[in-house]
Design a protein around this motif. Sequence first.
Motif, PDB file in Angstrom:
ATOM      1  N   VAL A 111       0.965  -1.260  -0.079  1.00 32.31           N
ATOM      2  CA  VAL A 111       0.081   0.104  -0.125  1.00 32.31           C
ATOM      3  C   VAL A 111       0.761   1.344  -0.014  1.00 32.31           C
ATOM      4  N   GLU A 146      -6.442   2.106 -12.497  1.00 27.71           N
ATOM      5  CA  GLU A 146      -7.908   1.914 -11.578  1.00 27.71           C
ATOM      6  C   GLU A 146      -8.801   1.759 -12.396  1.00 27.71           C
ATOM      7  N   LYS A 183      -6.390  -0.116  -6.811  1.00 31.04           N
ATOM      8  CA  LYS A 183      -7.655   0.233  -6.114  1.00 31.04           C
ATOM      9  C   LYS A 183      -7.009   1.591  -5.401  1.00 31.04           C
ATOM     10  N   ARG A 184      -7.863   2.514  -5.283  1.00 33.07           N
ATOM     11  CA  ARG A 184      -7.591   4.008  -4.626  1.00 33.07           C
ATOM     12  C   ARG A 184      -8.536   4.239  -3.384  1.00 33.07           C
ATOM     13  N   THR A 185      -7.925   4.153  -2.421  1.00 33.71           N
ATOM     14  CA  THR A 185      -8.801   4.507  -0.918  1.00 33.71           C
ATOM     15  C   THR A 185      -8.509   5.708  -0.514  1.00 33.71           C
ATOM     16  N   TYR A 221      -9.355   8.387   2.312  1.00 28.43           N
ATOM     17  CA  TYR A 221      -9.785   8.593   3.930  1.00 28.43           C
ATOM     18  C   TYR A 221     -10.110   9.893   4.234  1.00 28.43           C
ATOM     19  N   VAL A 276      -4.874   9.440   0.665  1.00 22.15           N
ATOM     20  CA  VAL A 276      -5.135   8.523  -0.618  1.00 22.15           C
ATOM     21  C   VAL A 276      -4.174   7.284  -0.459  1.00 22.15           C
ATOM     22  N   GLU A 277      -4.572   6.080  -0.532  1.00 25.80           N
ATOM     23  CA  GLU A 277      -3.732   5.016  -0.565  1.00 25.80           C
ATOM     24  C   GLU A 277      -3.757   4.202  -2.013  1.00 25.80           C
ATOM     25  N   TYR A 278      -2.957   3.822  -2.436  1.00 20.87           N
ATOM     26  CA  TYR A 278      -2.952   2.787  -3.769  1.00 20.87           C
ATOM     27  C   TYR A 278      -2.551   1.441  -3.403  1.00 20.87           C
ATOM     28  N   THR A 291      -4.942  -4.551  -7.129  1.00 22.40           N
ATOM     29  CA  THR A 291      -6.251  -5.559  -6.830  1.00 22.40           C
ATOM     30  C   THR A 291      -5.828  -6.746  -7.133  1.00 22.40           C
TER      31      THR A 291
END
Length: 122
Positions: A41, A67, A73-75, A77, A84-86, A89
């Motif tokens: 991550v 993506e 996957k981009r998350t 918060y 933002v974390e990558y 998948t």
Amino acid sequence: MDEKELTKYSNAEQCPVRNVVDRIGDKWSLLVLLLLEEGEVMRFMEIQKTIETISQKMLTVTLKALEADGLVKRTVYPQIPPKVEYKLTERGRSLLPHLHGLVAWAVENMSNIEESRKHFAS
């Protein structure tokens, strides 16, 4: 190959090989995928600092394309400043063994390729 066999490669949108290679065969996508494998991550700036020569714009474009293809996957918060974390998948992880083969081939053949380029240019 007969003509019917060759036509399956003529349309990039219908040809899986051209379609996928066009998306991951750019200057940065493979590096980002391999980096995310190592880092598990990562935040945007971590990726950019690790790949020193990539611009912020190109990293943004690359991550969005990966993506969109379901490889990354981009998350986001909800905090200030935004975090933002990558990460890869499962689809992205399934591509890694194939990338490792390409990396091994490139490492094994790079000196010969460089030599061929010198001869070709002269």
